[in-house]
Design a protein around this motif. Structure first.
Motif, short mmCIF file in Angstrom:
data_model
loop_
_atom_site.label_atom_id
_atom_site.label_comp_id
_atom_site.label_asym_id
_atom_site.label_seq_id
_atom_site.Cartn_x
_atom_site.Cartn_y
_atom_site.Cartn_z
N LYS A 1 0.84 -1.19 0.00
CA LYS A 1 0.00 0.00 0.00
C LYS A 1 0.88 1.25 0.00
CE LYS A 1 -3.63 -2.60 0.46
NZ LYS A 1 -4.46 -2.88 -0.74
N GLU B 1 2.47 11.60 -4.38
CA GLU B 1 1.03 11.86 -4.28
C GLU B 1 0.27 10.56 -4.47
OE1 GLU B 1 -2.38 14.23 -6.90
OE2 GLU B 1 -0.26 14.81 -7.10
N ILE B 2 -0.83 10.39 -3.75
CA ILE B 2 -1.71 9.24 -3.92
C ILE B 2 -3.05 9.74 -4.46
CG2 ILE B 2 -2.85 7.29 -2.77
CD1 ILE B 2 -0.69 7.46 -0.61
N ARG B 3 -3.52 9.16 -5.55
CA ARG B 3 -4.74 9.62 -6.20
C ARG B 3 -5.89 8.66 -5.98
NH1 ARG B 3 -2.66 12.27 -11.96
NH2 ARG B 3 -1.46 13.95 -10.98
N ASP B 4 -7.08 9.16 -6.14
CA ASP B 4 -8.29 8.35 -5.90
C ASP B 4 -8.56 7.34 -7.01
OD1 ASP B 4 -8.73 9.71 -3.53
OD2 ASP B 4 -10.05 11.21 -4.47
N ASP B 5 -7.88 7.49 -8.15
CA ASP B 5 -8.16 6.60 -9.28
C ASP B 5 -7.26 5.36 -9.31
OD1 ASP B 5 -5.74 7.76 -9.88
OD2 ASP B 5 -6.32 8.51 -11.87
N GLY B 6 -6.61 5.06 -8.17
CA GLY B 6 -5.77 3.87 -8.12
C GLY B 6 -4.37 4.07 -8.67
N THR B 7 -3.96 5.32 -8.72
CA THR B 7 -2.61 5.62 -9.20
C THR B 7 -1.85 6.43 -8.14
OG1 THR B 7 -3.23 7.69 -10.29
CG2 THR B 7 -3.37 5.66 -11.60
#
Length: 422
Positions: free
Chosen positions: A353, A380-386
């Protein structure tokens, strides 16, 4: 006719000189080879000589074993190797001489190069056996984990010993110092000492495998790879540079993502134009060219060659462990592919994770990385799984050895290495 005093003396001088020369030749062999270095593959190695240890009677080492028994037990628990093998390796490396320094600067009883010691000495003194012996255990644990992760086949003890001599990269790729007579003879030499130390340990009534020590596999270890989530609270090690480490162990550390083709969908910064996050302090130092035909001999203060992926990642770890450019709290442990093994050996957390600031780890051949792997940092962690990762040297020339950011799927990296709190 009466001979002069000089005429009488000359034959004696000649004979005496001849005898003295012979004595010097005979007596100088062991001394000259007491710690003969071998050149490794420029990958933070420990390159030890097969005849490193002076001739000693192993049967007389009982008091030495007793003196350092707590440290030997700790090294055994950390590495999973028996006390007798640790002792035999020390015998080969230095003959138990804590003050020995090799011709290339490997130091102390376990023959650590300064750059390796910075990564695995845990702030101790390489000339102090109470510090050096546990560090040797940490390093051997690191080697074992790294070689398992790489799926290196064969006798695990032979593999680890050969890596102690030539570095894990040489063993994984069967190149460099791995191809020398020295390396071929290194493990057999230690094993010959090992049998004697096994007898000595038994005679002393000591358990060769302290509680918690994992017995190593003696055969194929490809099926016994460590997973990205595996950690070891008792494993803490790594030394990968010994006798040829300062040959810019990081020279090949990041010939990493040169095979990873950038696309507009995955690389937001294909031209490396966004330098807002590029605070790497040593970007003006000389760095390798794109083809790695020319590399500087001077690493940056993190012990990585400037502007490699490991250099930037190490800098981020320094920042997150309370350090700065004048206070280096972390040193690059070697090629990018070796970072996970180092993390496991230190007992640090690893998972699948992403966490902001974690090291993004690509094993050899994963995500376009070469056999040297690749490391970056989660920006950066994005909401689209990237995620957006930032790093250095992740693109083709002329954009190599520069800062980059790119968007990648969360599950593309091999693992995320979590930086311990300070």
């Amino acid at each position: 006719m009466q001979k002069s005093a000089l005429g009488i003396a000359l034959p004696f001088i000649f004979v005496f000189g001849l005898i003295l020369s012979l004595l010097l030749v005979i007596g100088g062999g062991a001394g000259a080879n007491a710690c003969t270095p071998s050149s490794g593959n420029g990958n933070n190695q420990n390159a030890s000589a097969p005849a490193a240890a002076p001739v000693t009677n192993i049967g007389d080492r009982g008091d030495t074993i007793k003196t350092y028994l707590p440290e030997l037990q700790e090294a055994s628990r950390i590495s999973g190797f028996p006390i007798s093998l640790i002792a035999a390796t020390i015998h080969q490396e230095s003959g138990w001489d804590p003050n020995i320094v090799s011709g290339v600067g490997a130091q102390g009883l376990a023959q650590f190069m300064p750059g390796t010691w910075a990564s695995f000495g845990n702030g101790g003194d390489p000339f102090n056996p109470h510090d050096a012996i546990p560090a040797m255990g940490r390093y051997m644990a690191y080697l074992k984990t790294t070689l398992r992760n790489a799926g290196v086949d064969g006798d695990e003890i032979d593999n680890v010993l050969r890596a102690y001599n030539a570095g894990p990269g040489a063993v994984m790729r069967r190149t460099g110092g791995y191809n020398t007579d020295e390396n071929n003879n290194y493990a057999p030499a230690i094993k010959s000492h090992w049998q004697q130390y096994q007898t000595l340990i038994k005679d002393l009534g000591i358990d060769d495998y302290p509680t918690g020590a994992e017995k190593p596999s003696l055969s194929n270890v490809a099926a016994n790879k460590a997973t990205p989530e595996s950690t070891s609270s008792t494993s803490a090690s790594a030394q990968a540079e010994k006798k040829s480490a300062k040959k810019a162990s990081d020279k090949d550390q990041c010939k990493d993502n040169k095979n990873q083709k950038s696309s507009n969908a995955e690389n937001q910064n294909s031209g490396n134009t966004d330098n807002s996050g590029d605070d790497y302090p040593w970007k003006n130092m000389a760095h390798c060219d794109a083809a790695y035909t020319s590399c500087p001999s001077t690493p940056d203060p993190t012990n990585a060659l400037p502007r490699e992926c490991v250099a930037f990642a190490a800098w981020r770890v320094v920042q997150q462990t309370g350090g700065n450019a004048d206070n280096i709290t972390f040193h690059s442990p070697g090629n990018a592919a070796e970072w996970r093994g180092y993390w496991i050996a230190q007992g640090w957390e690893i998972g699948d994770k992403p966490v902001i600031g974690a090291v993004v780890y690509y094993n050899s051949g994963v995500g376009g990385a070469s056999s040297y792997g690749h490391v970056a940092i989660v920006k950066e962690i994005r909401d689209d799984g990237t995620i957006v990762e930032e790093g250095y040297n992740g693109d083709y020339a002329p954009n190599d050895h520069q800062y980059y950011t790119r968007v990648v799927p969360v599950d593309r990296p091999s693992a995320y290495l979590y930086i311990p709190s300070h």
